[in-house]
Design a protein around this motif. Structure first.
Motif, mmCIF file in Angstrom:
data_model
loop_
_atom_site.group_PDB
_atom_site.id
_atom_site.type_symbol
_atom_site.label_atom_id
_atom_site.label_comp_id
_atom_site.label_asym_id
_atom_site.label_seq_id
_atom_site.Cartn_x
_atom_site.Cartn_y
_atom_site.Cartn_z
ATOM 1 N N ALA A 162 17.651 54.351 57.791
ATOM 2 C CA ALA A 162 17.319 52.821 57.292
ATOM 3 C C ALA A 162 18.743 51.379 57.256
ATOM 4 C CB ALA A 162 16.148 52.194 56.665
ATOM 5 N N PRO A 163 19.301 52.185 56.295
ATOM 6 C CA PRO A 163 20.065 50.998 56.107
ATOM 7 C C PRO A 163 21.978 50.822 56.983
ATOM 8 C CG PRO A 163 20.664 52.224 54.110
ATOM 9 C CD PRO A 163 19.758 52.753 55.470
ATOM 10 N N ASP A 164 21.673 51.772 58.054
ATOM 11 C CA ASP A 164 22.556 51.708 59.072
ATOM 12 C C ASP A 164 22.176 51.616 59.853
ATOM 13 O OD1 ASP A 164 24.844 51.978 57.338
ATOM 14 O OD2 ASP A 164 24.710 54.524 56.630
ATOM 15 N N TYR A 165 20.777 51.428 60.598
ATOM 16 C CA TYR A 165 20.799 51.647 61.954
ATOM 17 C C TYR A 165 20.196 50.334 62.594
ATOM 18 C CZ TYR A 165 16.481 54.707 64.683
ATOM 19 O OH TYR A 165 16.154 55.161 65.560
ATOM 20 N N VAL B 208 8.955 44.328 71.048
ATOM 21 C CA VAL B 208 10.291 44.186 70.742
ATOM 22 C C VAL B 208 10.515 43.831 68.933
ATOM 23 C CG1 VAL B 208 12.662 43.760 71.103
ATOM 24 C CG2 VAL B 208 10.901 43.354 72.879
ATOM 25 N N ALA B 209 10.751 45.022 69.131
ATOM 26 C CA ALA B 209 10.816 44.975 67.114
ATOM 27 C C ALA B 209 12.643 45.738 67.043
ATOM 28 C CB ALA B 209 10.078 46.137 66.209
ATOM 29 N N ASP B 210 13.157 44.901 65.738
ATOM 30 C CA ASP B 210 14.365 44.707 65.829
ATOM 31 C C ASP B 210 14.746 46.033 65.208
ATOM 32 O OD1 ASP B 210 17.055 44.192 63.977
ATOM 33 O OD2 ASP B 210 17.244 43.101 66.205
ATOM 34 N N HIS B 211 15.632 46.962 64.169
ATOM 35 C CA HIS B 211 16.017 47.330 63.104
ATOM 36 C C HIS B 211 16.439 46.920 61.922
ATOM 37 C CE1 HIS B 211 14.649 51.878 64.552
ATOM 38 N NE2 HIS B 211 15.188 51.610 66.272
ATOM 39 N N LYS B 212 17.534 46.014 62.565
ATOM 40 C CA LYS B 212 17.999 45.534 60.580
ATOM 41 C C LYS B 212 17.179 44.187 60.293
ATOM 42 C CE LYS B 212 21.468 46.438 60.252
ATOM 43 N NZ LYS B 212 22.198 46.881 59.062
ATOM 44 N N ASP B 213 16.467 43.932 61.332
ATOM 45 C CA ASP B 213 15.481 42.518 60.520
ATOM 46 C C ASP B 213 14.398 43.263 59.935
ATOM 47 O OD1 ASP B 213 16.761 40.565 62.397
ATOM 48 O OD2 ASP B 213 15.269 40.561 64.035
ATOM 49 N N ALA B 214 14.172 44.739 60.396
ATOM 50 C CA ALA B 214 13.221 45.153 59.423
ATOM 51 C C ALA B 214 13.107 45.696 58.441
ATOM 52 C CB ALA B 214 12.511 46.632 60.070
ATOM 53 N N TYR B 215 14.896 46.305 58.142
ATOM 54 C CA TYR B 215 15.510 46.457 56.767
ATOM 55 C C TYR B 215 15.321 45.575 55.944
ATOM 56 C CZ TYR B 215 18.963 48.707 53.263
ATOM 57 O OH TYR B 215 19.718 49.266 52.653
ATOM 58 N N ASN B 216 15.667 44.751 56.219
ATOM 59 C CA ASN B 216 16.244 43.378 56.225
ATOM 60 C C ASN B 216 15.171 42.760 55.457
ATOM 61 O OD1 ASN B 216 19.378 43.308 56.304
ATOM 62 N ND2 ASN B 216 18.615 41.344 57.821
ATOM 63 N N GLU B 217 13.966 42.650 55.454
ATOM 64 C CA GLU B 217 12.391 42.681 55.184
ATOM 65 C C GLU B 217 11.867 43.391 53.785
ATOM 66 O OE1 GLU B 217 8.232 41.096 56.952
ATOM 67 O OE2 GLU B 217 10.014 41.873 57.923
ATOM 68 N N VAL B 218 11.792 44.863 54.627
ATOM 69 C CA VAL B 218 11.107 45.699 53.779
ATOM 70 C C VAL B 218 11.651 46.832 53.256
ATOM 71 C CG1 VAL B 218 8.924 44.894 54.888
ATOM 72 C CG2 VAL B 218 10.068 46.909 55.520
ATOM 73 N N TYR C 193 8.742 50.373 60.510
ATOM 74 C CA TYR C 193 7.903 49.171 60.397
ATOM 75 C C TYR C 193 6.911 48.689 61.462
ATOM 76 C CZ TYR C 193 8.082 43.761 60.175
ATOM 77 O OH TYR C 193 7.726 42.334 59.690
ATOM 78 N N THR C 194 7.002 49.625 63.037
ATOM 79 C CA THR C 194 6.082 49.206 63.898
ATOM 80 C C THR C 194 4.927 49.969 63.749
ATOM 81 O OG1 THR C 194 7.293 51.679 65.604
ATOM 82 C CG2 THR C 194 7.748 48.324 65.628
ATOM 83 N N ALA C 195 4.916 51.368 62.171
ATOM 84 C CA ALA C 195 4.151 52.258 62.528
ATOM 85 C C ALA C 195 2.667 51.675 61.357
ATOM 86 C CB ALA C 195 4.491 53.082 62.229
ATOM 87 N N GLY C 196 3.812 51.152 60.525
ATOM 88 C CA GLY C 196 3.384 50.618 58.658
ATOM 89 C C GLY C 196 2.953 49.477 58.640
ATOM 90 N N VAL C 197 3.242 48.074 59.650
ATOM 91 C CA VAL C 197 2.324 46.891 59.929
ATOM 92 C C VAL C 197 1.315 47.100 60.608
ATOM 93 C CG1 VAL C 197 2.033 45.025 60.373
ATOM 94 C CG2 VAL C 197 4.446 45.750 59.819
#
Length: 413
Positions: A308-311, A337-347, A354-358
């Motif tokens: 996650a940190p570097d995605y 459309v989802a963004d890896h970095k946005d997901a990491y910053n949020e959760v 993120y797409t599987a867990g929300v």
């Protein structure tokens, strides 16, 4: 109203589920996380506190649990007063967790189809092998059991239902397209549990074509799709859970699933598979040790949560639906459309988690408020799509549509 959530599992998807439950604990109440490895539960709890994710002060606790133990799981459900169980553990525990939910009369949700460790790609439709055999049991107990409520399966099922309800008189085909255009920077890794990931691809590829099952081999059928944001992507027809419910629940003659793979992934997978390292059957070493090759490979690969940190980069997942409306040929793409970095910053997780867990949290909220508390077993396409997609719009997974009228966001409020 139902309240209080027990999350089974403590991997990357569970982290997203827990964060999103925390963000909506005014609706969902107490939050409990259970895993065989209790320290992983605490790590998720710590991350929630670090990001101040709890909307209201409330209960947030971790528990050690062997989820294959039905009695222990039932006892934890009762001890915590949980009325909704979100199972994002290994698919090997689905039937045990469902049994505990039926025993205690609480709602059950999962994100993937049940599997047995020694079997791969059983007879289609897969849901008929385990889950659907328990429909009567769930209804008799008044238990809401929502199957496959991740993104794919899950959100893509809701997209298909939306297409049926609003955009077509008759649908001829649904092609579900999953593109991850992100980069994790590792030589080779899987975006979720390597064991589950590889099991999807080592067996028969089942698709629903001309209203019957067709079988192919992995990487046999290739297609280039031009998707929004991520552009042209190489995909292969792949077996996947949602094909096995949409084909039976919607009157559509063709349902296929396509997943994006780069040449490097295909090459590494092919080598591992060709020399037997992706087998789920035990072998004996020269030293007399019995090992399962697939589990050994899993142990050698990066933990998906560590990516996650570097995605970086984005995902694009959607349904390309074709058919007729008012006598005219029609085609629509419903997608996210989802963004890896946005997901990491949020959760603190990458975009695939993120797409599987929300989505299961949105579903839990609909159960809590009664809209999806149907007190029987259901696949996502059995349920009203718009309340679910409306929640997702505000929870980080907005729905878009591309058709003859352009490319635009869909508003369900």
């Amino acid at each position: 109203m139902k309240k209080n959530v027990l999350i089974i599992g403590a991997g990357g998807v569970a982290q997203v589920v827990a964060h999103k439950c925390a963000q909506h604990n005014d609706v969902l109440g107490d939050i409990h996380i259970a895993s065989r490895t209790a320290v992983k539960c605490q790590q998720i709890i710590d991350s929630i506190h670090e990001k101040n994710a709890l909307k209201n002060p409330g209960v947030l606790e971790g528990h050690g649990l062997d989820a294959t133990d039905i009695d222990a799981t039932a006892a934890l459900i009762e001890k915590t007063g949980s009325q909704i169980v979100i199972n994002v553990g290994s698919p090997f525990v689905n039937m045990s967790v469902m049994s505990a939910c039926i025993k205690t009369g609480v709602a059950y949700l999962d994100t993937a189809i049940h599997e047995e460790q020694d079997k791969i790609c059983e007879t289609p439709p897969w849901y008929a092998n385990y889950e659907w055999k328990r429909r009567e049991e769930c209804e008799k107990a008044g238990v809401t059991a929502i199957l496959g409520i991740g993104f794919d399966p899950g959100v893509v099922n809701a997209y298909a239902k939306l297409a049926v309800e609003d955009y077509f008189d008759k649908i001829s085909s649904i092609d579900i397209i999953d593109i991850n255009a992100g980069s994790h920077g590792k030589y080779f890794a899987t975006n979720f549990d390597p064991e589950i990931n590889f099991r999807e691809f080592t067996g028969t590829v089942y698709s629903w074509q001309d209203s019957k099952w067709q079988s192919n081999k992995m990487f046999e059928i290739k297609k280039i799709w031009d998707m929004p944001v991520v552009g042209e992507s190489q995909t292969f027809m792949t077996g996947h859970d949602e094909v096995h419910s949409l084909s039976q629940n919607l009157d559509v003659p063709n349902v296929r699933f396509w997943m994006g793979f780069g040449d490097h992934y295909v090459n590494v997978f092919t080598v591992l598979n060709s020399i037997g390292l992706l087998s789920e059957q035990p072998v004996t070493t020269a030293e007399g040790q019995e090992v399962i090759p697939l589990k050994l490979v899993k142990a050698c690969l990066p933990d998906p949560s560590s990516l996650a940190p570097d995605y970086t980069g984005k995902t694009c997942i959607g349904d390309l639906v074709k058919g007729t409306k008012d006598g005219k040929e029609t085609e629509v793409l419903i997608y996210n459309v989802a963004d890896h970095k946005d997901a990491y910053n949020e959760v603190g997780s990458q975009g695939i988690s993120y797409t599987a867990g929300v989505p299961p949290v949105a579903a839990a909220m609909l159960i809590a408020t009664g809209e999806w508390d149907v007190k029987k077993m259901a696949n996502v396409e059995d349920l009203p799509a718009k309340p679910f997609l409306n929640l997702l719009n505000g929870m980080g997974l907005p729905t878009r549509i591309k058709d003859a009228n352009g490319d635009r966001a869909l508003d369900f409020s």
